[in-house]
Design a protein around this motif. Structure first.
Motif, PDB file in Angstrom:
ATOM      1  N   ALA A 244     -79.403  20.219 -35.165  1.00 13.01           N
ATOM      2  CA  ALA A 244     -79.895  21.594 -35.059  1.00 13.01           C
ATOM      3  C   ALA A 244     -78.991  22.788 -34.595  1.00 13.01           C
ATOM      4  O   ALA A 244     -78.539  22.609 -33.355  1.00 13.01           O
ATOM      5  N   SER A 245     -78.902  23.797 -35.400  1.00 14.52           N
ATOM      6  CA  SER A 245     -78.106  24.865 -35.155  1.00 14.52           C
ATOM      7  C   SER A 245     -78.266  25.771 -33.699  1.00 14.52           C
ATOM      8  O   SER A 245     -77.357  26.146 -33.230  1.00 14.52           O
ATOM      9  N   GLU A 246     -79.527  25.486 -33.578  1.00 14.67           N
ATOM     10  CA  GLU A 246     -79.871  26.294 -32.187  1.00 14.67           C
ATOM     11  C   GLU A 246     -79.305  25.764 -31.015  1.00 14.67           C
ATOM     12  O   GLU A 246     -79.115  26.290 -29.608  1.00 14.67           O
ATOM     13  N   ARG A 247     -78.882  24.211 -30.998  1.00 12.86           N
ATOM     14  CA  ARG A 247     -78.411  23.591 -30.027  1.00 12.86           C
ATOM     15  C   ARG A 247     -76.971  23.647 -30.012  1.00 12.86           C
ATOM     16  O   ARG A 247     -76.179  22.850 -29.069  1.00 12.86           O
ATOM     17  N   VAL A 248     -76.326  24.271 -30.883  1.00  8.74           N
ATOM     18  CA  VAL A 248     -74.625  24.393 -31.012  1.00  8.74           C
ATOM     19  C   VAL A 248     -74.074  25.755 -30.553  1.00  8.74           C
ATOM     20  O   VAL A 248     -74.623  26.796 -31.256  1.00  8.74           O
ATOM     21  N   SER A 249     -73.412  25.705 -29.675  1.00 10.55           N
ATOM     22  CA  SER A 249     -72.757  26.978 -29.108  1.00 10.55           C
ATOM     23  C   SER A 249     -71.468  27.215 -29.658  1.00 10.55           C
ATOM     24  O   SER A 249     -70.772  26.147 -30.156  1.00 10.55           O
ATOM     25  N   LEU A 250     -70.931  28.359 -29.738  1.00 18.49           N
ATOM     26  CA  LEU A 250     -69.599  28.921 -30.359  1.00 18.49           C
ATOM     27  C   LEU A 250     -68.590  29.228 -29.329  1.00 18.49           C
ATOM     28  O   LEU A 250     -68.964  30.144 -28.198  1.00 18.49           O
ATOM     29  N   LEU A 251     -67.308  28.549 -29.086  1.00 17.90           N
ATOM     30  CA  LEU A 251     -66.561  29.135 -27.994  1.00 17.90           C
ATOM     31  C   LEU A 251     -65.170  28.898 -28.629  1.00 17.90           C
ATOM     32  O   LEU A 251     -64.903  27.656 -28.888  1.00 17.90           O
ATOM     33  N   TYR A 252     -64.443  29.882 -29.020  1.00 12.71           N
ATOM     34  CA  TYR A 252     -63.075  29.597 -29.650  1.00 12.71           C
ATOM     35  C   TYR A 252     -62.223  29.098 -28.795  1.00 12.71           C
ATOM     36  O   TYR A 252     -62.346  29.148 -27.485  1.00 12.71           O
ATOM     37  N   ASN A 253     -61.116  28.577 -29.235  1.00 15.15           N
ATOM     38  CA  ASN A 253     -60.037  28.044 -28.411  1.00 15.15           C
ATOM     39  C   ASN A 253     -59.188  29.092 -27.536  1.00 15.15           C
ATOM     40  O   ASN A 253     -58.931  30.135 -28.296  1.00 15.15           O
ATOM     41  N   PRO A 254     -58.802  29.043 -26.308  1.00 14.17           N
ATOM     42  CA  PRO A 254     -58.033  30.002 -25.555  1.00 14.17           C
ATOM     43  C   PRO A 254     -56.697  29.764 -26.155  1.00 14.17           C
ATOM     44  O   PRO A 254     -56.138  28.602 -26.186  1.00 14.17           O
ATOM     45  N   LEU A 255     -55.970  30.803 -25.449  1.00 17.24           N
ATOM     46  CA  LEU A 255     -54.431  30.871 -25.723  1.00 17.24           C
ATOM     47  C   LEU A 255     -53.982  31.468 -24.507  1.00 17.24           C
ATOM     48  O   LEU A 255     -54.492  32.825 -24.220  1.00 17.24           O
ATOM     49  N   ASP A 256     -52.797  31.154 -23.891  1.00 21.25           N
ATOM     50  CA  ASP A 256     -52.090  31.646 -22.795  1.00 21.25           C
ATOM     51  C   ASP A 256     -51.311  32.876 -23.498  1.00 21.25           C
ATOM     52  O   ASP A 256     -50.299  32.323 -23.736  1.00 21.25           O
ATOM     53  N   VAL A 257     -51.700  34.163 -23.718  1.00 23.63           N
ATOM     54  CA  VAL A 257     -50.777  35.312 -24.307  1.00 23.63           C
ATOM     55  C   VAL A 257     -49.713  35.635 -23.592  1.00 23.63           C
ATOM     56  O   VAL A 257     -49.057  36.259 -23.913  1.00 23.63           O
ATOM     57  N   GLU A 258     -49.523  35.157 -21.943  1.00 24.22           N
ATOM     58  CA  GLU A 258     -48.386  35.422 -21.279  1.00 24.22           C
ATOM     59  C   GLU A 258     -47.511  34.728 -21.437  1.00 24.22           C
ATOM     60  O   GLU A 258     -46.089  34.794 -21.377  1.00 24.22           O
ATOM     61  N   TYR A 259     -47.818  33.481 -22.239  1.00 22.30           N
ATOM     62  CA  TYR A 259     -46.945  32.211 -22.333  1.00 22.30           C
ATOM     63  C   TYR A 259     -46.315  32.592 -23.906  1.00 22.30           C
ATOM     64  O   TYR A 259     -44.960  32.405 -24.129  1.00 22.30           O
ATOM     65  N   PHE A 260     -47.121  32.776 -24.855  1.00 17.57           N
ATOM     66  CA  PHE A 260     -46.790  33.060 -26.085  1.00 17.57           C
ATOM     67  C   PHE A 260     -46.897  34.393 -26.304  1.00 17.57           C
ATOM     68  O   PHE A 260     -47.678  35.258 -26.449  1.00 17.57           O
ATOM     69  N   ARG A 261     -45.636  34.963 -26.424  1.00 17.02           N
ATOM     70  CA  ARG A 261     -45.388  36.575 -26.723  1.00 17.02           C
ATOM     71  C   ARG A 261     -43.781  36.905 -27.490  1.00 17.02           C
ATOM     72  O   ARG A 261     -43.237  35.732 -27.341  1.00 17.02           O
ATOM     73  N   PRO A 262     -43.862  37.942 -28.068  1.00 13.11           N
ATOM     74  CA  PRO A 262     -42.395  38.340 -28.684  1.00 13.11           C
ATOM     75  C   PRO A 262     -41.386  38.285 -27.850  1.00 13.11           C
ATOM     76  O   PRO A 262     -41.724  38.772 -26.576  1.00 13.11           O
ATOM     77  N   ASP A 263     -40.294  37.933 -28.012  1.00 14.11           N
ATOM     78  CA  ASP A 263     -39.034  37.672 -27.164  1.00 14.11           C
ATOM     79  C   ASP A 263     -37.554  38.118 -28.008  1.00 14.11           C
ATOM     80  O   ASP A 263     -37.196  37.065 -28.628  1.00 14.11           O
ATOM     81  N   ALA A 264     -37.445  39.238 -28.205  1.00 14.00           N
ATOM     82  CA  ALA A 264     -36.207  39.674 -29.223  1.00 14.00           C
ATOM     83  C   ALA A 264     -34.997  38.859 -28.777  1.00 14.00           C
ATOM     84  O   ALA A 264     -34.239  38.271 -29.582  1.00 14.00           O
ATOM     85  N   GLY A 265     -34.837  38.815 -27.318  1.00 18.32           N
ATOM     86  CA  GLY A 265     -33.469  37.926 -27.134  1.00 18.32           C
ATOM     87  C   GLY A 265     -33.601  36.506 -27.431  1.00 18.32           C
ATOM     88  O   GLY A 265     -32.593  36.062 -27.918  1.00 18.32           O
ATOM     89  N   LEU A 266     -34.791  35.782 -27.222  1.00 20.08           N
ATOM     90  CA  LEU A 266     -35.097  34.679 -27.782  1.00 20.08           C
ATOM     91  C   LEU A 266     -34.713  34.264 -29.187  1.00 20.08           C
ATOM     92  O   LEU A 266     -34.350  33.478 -29.428  1.00 20.08           O
ATOM     93  N   ARG A 267     -35.318  35.407 -30.105  1.00 19.07           N
ATOM     94  CA  ARG A 267     -35.162  35.318 -31.317  1.00 19.07           C
ATOM     95  C   ARG A 267     -33.596  35.085 -31.898  1.00 19.07           C
ATOM     96  O   ARG A 267     -33.513  34.495 -32.545  1.00 19.07           O
ATOM     97  N   ASP A 268     -32.926  36.085 -31.238  1.00 23.13           N
ATOM     98  CA  ASP A 268     -31.352  36.103 -31.799  1.00 23.13           C
ATOM     99  C   ASP A 268     -30.860  34.564 -31.292  1.00 23.13           C
ATOM    100  O   ASP A 268     -30.087  34.027 -32.110  1.00 23.13           O
ATOM    101  N   ALA A 269     -31.128  34.154 -30.232  1.00 22.86           N
ATOM    102  CA  ALA A 269     -30.550  32.911 -29.818  1.00 22.86           C
ATOM    103  C   ALA A 269     -30.991  31.674 -30.577  1.00 22.86           C
ATOM    104  O   ALA A 269     -30.256  30.924 -30.978  1.00 22.86           O
ATOM    105  N   SER A 270     -32.330  31.909 -30.690  1.00 22.91           N
ATOM    106  CA  SER A 270     -32.855  30.507 -31.580  1.00 22.91           C
ATOM    107  C   SER A 270     -32.527  30.664 -33.105  1.00 22.91           C
ATOM    108  O   SER A 270     -31.977  29.593 -33.444  1.00 22.91           O
TER     109      SER A 270
END
Length: 364
Positions: free
Chosen positions: A147-173
């Motif tokens: 029954a669709s009315e019994r199923v809720s939606l909640l997307y997966n969360p992500l720690d965006v302070e952990y995953f973020r761009p890092d130019a220095g890390l890019r060069d080293a990697s």
């Protein structure tokens, strides 16, 4: 609110990562959370490293009393407002314990595998909240007769302070991987199995690399499957592929990538790699299947492609290799903004609390 989360799995994949991320985010938001987990498992190690409380417990199957005892101890300790589970073999024990103690139960559904008839009929009704992690999964459950009315939606969360761009890390990697700055590095992260589209992607690289000399490939997955993957790569192109095993910290490898690929050929429930890559400033090529299209903005943060279509993936690889660098950077920046606005842990926790306070079937 006070929560008892239950996750006694020994794994370290998407469902386990989701639980750890939710528990950490709820604790940061000021909620009390106690997690029942195997002391030797990934969930217990990760939460303990964050200074969060663990109650030992094991559910090897639905009738394992050791898990039940752990849950009952946890419920007494925190006087829980909600009991939360994510693993199929723990659904029925948690529903039973919730009834016995008068504790509302929220169950997350992370897999698109077909539920048994009794589970389809009763799980969404007996659980106080039955939560799918994508609209695609919600539709899949409805097609099964839930029954669709019994199923809720909640997307997966992500720690965006952990995953973020890092130019220095890019060069080293990139230096560590032996990839120069002029190369266009395309990265795959996941199980090296046919259903993940790995071998058709390898075939697409075999066709695209002769057309695009700058193309390089990075594969991150279980080392036991590396020899089979090597066999799928043309001998003259082997040196343009880098194969790495699983790592506890993906940030250096995302930082090294110019583009990430998620070429799945099975019904993905969500697409954590897609949002991790975008949060790291990396555009994504993904299959138009399951929950993957919900994890990016087509044409803005990445491209959607037909699953299993070698020619389409070949052409897409050539396209991103020929794309002006500023265009790829713009897509990466748009992806970072999109993930922060849509999937950040803060936003998902707010939506979770709102969902728990709203009667089933009345969510927006």
């Amino acid at each position: 609110m006070n929560f008892v989360f239950v996750g006694t799995s020994l794994g370290a994949r998407g469902t386990e990562t989701h639980l750890v991320c939710m528990v950490r985010a709820l604790a940061r938001a000021g909620h009390e959370v106690l997690t029942v987990a195997r002391p030797e498992g990934y969930i217990a190690r990760e939460l303990a490293a964050s200074g969060l409380a663990i109650e030992p417990g094991i559910f090897r199957n639905a009738a394992d009393v050791r898990g039940a005892r752990g849950v009952l101890r946890a419920l007494r300790k925190v006087k829980a407002d909600w009991l939360v589970g994510s693993f199929g073999h723990e659904y029925w024990p948690l529903l039973t314990l919730g009834k016995l103690t008068g504790t509302p139960v929220a169950l997350f559904r992370h897999l698109n595998s077909r539920l048994k008839p009794m589970s389809r009929a009763l799980l969404p009704r007996w659980a106080d909240r039955f939560i799918a992690v994508s609209e695609s999964m919600r539709s899949n459950l409805a097609e099964q007769g839930v029954a669709s009315e019994r199923v809720s939606l909640l997307y997966n969360p992500l720690d965006v302070e952990y995953f973020r761009p890092d130019a220095g890390l890019r060069d080293a990697s990139r230096r560590a991987l032996g990839v120069n700055e002029d190369a266009l590095l395309v990265g795959f992260v996941g199980a090296l199995k046919p259903e993940k589209g790995v071998f058709r992607l390898a075939a697409a690289f075999n066709q695209a690399m002769p057309r695009s000399p700058r193309l390089r490939a990075l594969w991150v997955g279980e080392e036991a499957s590396h020899p089979r993957l090597r066999e799928a790569i043309s001998p003259e192109l082997q040196e343009r592929h880098v194969l790495k095993g699983w790592t506890g910290d993906m940030r250096p490898l995302y930082a090294a990538m110019d583009v990430a690929v998620v070429p799945s050929e099975w019904l993905e429930p969500f697409g954590r790699v897609s949002i991790e890559a975008q949060a790291s400033g990396v555009p994504v090529l993904a299959s138009r299947i399951g929950g993957l299209p919900e994890t990016l903005l087509e044409g803005e943060t990445g491209l959607l492609l037909p699953p299993g279509d070698e020619a389409a993936w070949r052409d897409a690889l050539v396209t991103v290799a020929d794309m002006p660098p500023e265009r790829r950077r713009a897509m990466g920046e748009a992806g970072m903004r999109f993930v922060r606005e849509r999937f950040s842990t803060e936003r998902i926790v707010e939506e979770f609390i709102d969902l728990l306070r709203t009667p089933p079937g009345r969510e927006n």
